[in-house]
Design an enzyme around this catalytic site. Structure first.
Site, mmCIF file in Angstrom:
data_model
loop_
_atom_site.group_PDB
_atom_site.id
_atom_site.type_symbol
_atom_site.label_atom_id
_atom_site.label_comp_id
_atom_site.label_asym_id
_atom_site.label_seq_id
_atom_site.Cartn_x
_atom_site.Cartn_y
_atom_site.Cartn_z
ATOM 1 N N LYS A 14 0.836 -1.209 0.000
ATOM 2 C CA LYS A 14 0.000 0.000 0.000
ATOM 3 C C LYS A 14 0.871 1.261 0.000
ATOM 4 O O LYS A 14 0.630 2.177 -0.773
ATOM 5 C CB LYS A 14 -0.916 0.048 1.237
ATOM 6 C CG LYS A 14 -1.922 -1.074 1.336
ATOM 7 C CD LYS A 14 -2.897 -0.838 2.480
ATOM 8 C CE LYS A 14 -2.257 -0.849 3.862
ATOM 9 N NZ LYS A 14 -1.695 -2.171 4.255
ATOM 10 N N ARG A 90 -9.100 1.382 9.188
ATOM 11 C CA ARG A 90 -8.716 0.013 9.539
ATOM 12 C C ARG A 90 -9.790 -0.682 10.374
ATOM 13 O O ARG A 90 -9.626 -1.852 10.719
ATOM 14 C CB ARG A 90 -7.432 0.048 10.366
ATOM 15 C CG ARG A 90 -6.162 -0.339 9.607
ATOM 16 C CD ARG A 90 -5.015 -0.159 10.578
ATOM 17 N NE ARG A 90 -3.830 -0.892 10.281
ATOM 18 C CZ ARG A 90 -2.764 -0.384 9.670
ATOM 19 N NH1 ARG A 90 -2.772 0.841 9.220
ATOM 20 N NH2 ARG A 90 -1.682 -1.113 9.512
ATOM 21 N N ARG A 129 11.444 -6.821 5.493
ATOM 22 C CA ARG A 129 11.407 -5.372 5.655
ATOM 23 C C ARG A 129 12.165 -4.925 6.908
ATOM 24 O O ARG A 129 12.826 -3.897 6.914
ATOM 25 C CB ARG A 129 9.941 -4.935 5.757
ATOM 26 C CG ARG A 129 9.698 -3.471 5.598
ATOM 27 C CD ARG A 129 8.235 -3.195 5.315
ATOM 28 N NE ARG A 129 7.385 -3.445 6.473
ATOM 29 C CZ ARG A 129 6.090 -3.146 6.513
ATOM 30 N NH1 ARG A 129 5.498 -2.636 5.458
ATOM 31 N NH2 ARG A 129 5.366 -3.384 7.582
ATOM 32 N N ARG A 131 11.279 -3.688 9.863
ATOM 33 C CA ARG A 131 10.892 -2.514 10.643
ATOM 34 C C ARG A 131 10.802 -2.917 12.115
ATOM 35 O O ARG A 131 10.708 -4.105 12.415
ATOM 36 C CB ARG A 131 9.516 -2.037 10.152
ATOM 37 C CG ARG A 131 9.337 -0.552 10.116
ATOM 38 C CD ARG A 131 8.096 -0.187 9.331
ATOM 39 N NE ARG A 131 6.873 -0.626 9.973
ATOM 40 C CZ ARG A 131 5.666 -0.500 9.421
ATOM 41 N NH1 ARG A 131 5.540 0.022 8.234
ATOM 42 N NH2 ARG A 131 4.594 -0.917 10.063
ATOM 43 N N ARG A 142 -0.439 -8.690 13.918
ATOM 44 C CA ARG A 142 -0.970 -7.697 12.983
ATOM 45 C C ARG A 142 -1.846 -8.348 11.923
ATOM 46 O O ARG A 142 -2.852 -7.779 11.501
ATOM 47 C CB ARG A 142 0.180 -6.914 12.340
ATOM 48 C CG ARG A 142 0.780 -5.933 13.336
ATOM 49 C CD ARG A 142 2.080 -5.363 12.876
ATOM 50 N NE ARG A 142 1.903 -4.607 11.658
ATOM 51 C CZ ARG A 142 2.905 -4.338 10.825
ATOM 52 N NH1 ARG A 142 4.105 -4.777 11.078
ATOM 53 N NH2 ARG A 142 2.676 -3.627 9.757
HETATM 54 P P1 AMP Z 1 1.253 0.770 9.094
HETATM 55 O O1 AMP Z 1 2.481 1.572 8.767
HETATM 56 O O2 AMP Z 1 0.067 1.219 8.277
HETATM 57 O O3 AMP Z 1 1.501 -0.704 8.981
HETATM 58 O O4 AMP Z 1 0.886 1.058 10.617
HETATM 59 C C1 AMP Z 1 1.763 0.710 11.663
HETATM 60 C C2 AMP Z 1 1.012 0.637 12.986
HETATM 61 O O5 AMP Z 1 0.416 1.908 13.273
HETATM 62 C C3 AMP Z 1 -0.164 -0.336 13.009
HETATM 63 O O6 AMP Z 1 0.262 -1.660 13.305
HETATM 64 C C4 AMP Z 1 -1.035 0.263 14.108
HETATM 65 O O7 AMP Z 1 -0.518 -0.022 15.381
HETATM 66 C C5 AMP Z 1 -0.855 1.751 13.873
HETATM 67 N N1 AMP Z 1 -1.879 2.277 12.931
HETATM 68 C C6 AMP Z 1 -1.670 2.799 11.682
HETATM 69 N N2 AMP Z 1 -2.822 3.169 11.109
HETATM 70 C C7 AMP Z 1 -3.816 2.885 11.998
HETATM 71 C C8 AMP Z 1 -5.224 3.004 11.997
HETATM 72 N N3 AMP Z 1 -5.884 3.503 10.924
HETATM 73 N N4 AMP Z 1 -5.897 2.611 13.098
HETATM 74 C C9 AMP Z 1 -5.260 2.118 14.175
HETATM 75 N N5 AMP Z 1 -3.945 1.952 14.242
HETATM 76 C C10 AMP Z 1 -3.200 2.331 13.173
#
Ligand code: AMP
Length: 187
Positions: A14, A90, A129, A131, A142
Site C-alpha cells: 500500500k 482500519r 522489511r 521494521r 498484525r
Molecule cells: P502501518 O504503517 O500502516 O503498517 O501502521 C503501523 C502501525 O500503526 C499499526 O500496526 C497500528 O498499530 C498503527 N496504525 C496505523 N494506522 C492505523 C489506523 N488507521 N488505526 C489504528 N492503528 C493504526
C-alpha cells in the site's frame, strides 16, 4: 483530483503504491502509520501513546486516529488535490467516521483499491522489511488484527460499489498500471 483509499493486509505494498501515485499525480499521500511513526520519533504525547500499541501490533484507538485524519483532511491541499489514504480506515468505526467527514466536506470517495496478497508472501515480505514492529510475533498479531478488524471493510466498500481489487504480487510497475486503470488515470 483523486480521492482514494488503499486497503489491504500489512505488507501488501500500500505504502509503495500510494507513494508512486501520489508523486506522479501530485496528490497528498496520507499514511496514518507514517504520521504515528513521526510522532513516536519526536517523542510527543501522541507518540508515547501510539508506541505502546504499535509495538504489540495492536490498533491505536479509533478516537485518536479519527482525530488525526479529521485534522489532516481539513487542510487546503486536500481540498485542491484530493487524497490517497494509506492505512486508514482500519476498522468499521473508522470507515463510518470517514464517510461522515467526507460528507461534511462534500468530498465523495472515488474508489477503494484493495491490494490483495497471499498470507505466505506477506510474512516473507514483512520479515524482509525489518521494521521495528516487524518481528515474527508482532507480524502474526498484525495479521490477526487485520483479518478480524480490517478485512470486513472489503465487504463494506464492495456494497458501496467503489471497491477495485488488484493482485499485489508481481512487477511494481505493472501493479501501478493496474491501479491507474481503476482510477481512470492515463498512466
Ligand atoms: P502501518 O504503517 O500502516 O503498517 O501502521 C503501523 C502501525 O500503526 C499499526 O500496526 C497500528 O498499530 C498503527 N496504525 C496505523 N494506522 C492505523 C489506523 N488507521 N488505526 C489504528 N492503528 C493504526
Amino acid at each position: 483530483m483523486i480521492r482514494v483509499v488503499f486497503l489491504g493486509p500489512p505488507g501488501a505494498g500500500k505504502g509503495t503504491q500510494a507513494e508512486r501515485i501520489a508523486r506522479k499525480y501530485n496528490v497528498p499521500h496520507i499514511s496514518t502509520g507514517d504520521i504515528l511513526r513521526e510522532a513516536v520519533k519526536e517523542g510527543t504525547e501522541l507518540g508515547k501513546i501510539a508506541k505502546s500499541y504499535m509495538d504489540k501490533g495492536e490498533l491505536v484507538p479509533d478516537d485518536i486516529i479519527i482525530g488525526i485524519i479529521k485534522e489532516r483532511l481539513s487542510q487546503p491541499d486536500v481540498k485542491e488535490r484530493g487524497f490517497i489514504l494509506d492505512g486508514f480506515p482500519r476498522t468499521l468505526a473508522q470507515a463510518e467516521a470517514l464517510d461522515k467527514m467526507l460528507e461534511d466536506l462534500s468530498m465523495p470517495l472515488d474508489r477503494v483499491i484493495y491490494l490483495n496478497v497471499d498470507d505466505e508472501e506477506i510474512v516473507k515480505r514483512l520479515l524482509a522489511r525489518g521494521r521495528a514492529d516487524d518481528t515474527e510475533e508482532v507480524i502474526r498479531n498484525r495479521l490477526r488484527v487485520y483479518r478480524e478488524q480490517t478485512a470486513p471493510l472489503i465487504d463494506y466498500y464492495s456494497e458501496k460499489c467503489i471497491l477495485a481489487e488488484v493482485y499485489g504480487v508481481g512487477e511494481i510497475d505493472e501493479i501501478t498500471k493496474k491501479i491507474e486503470e481503476f482510477l481512470g488515470l492515463e498512466g
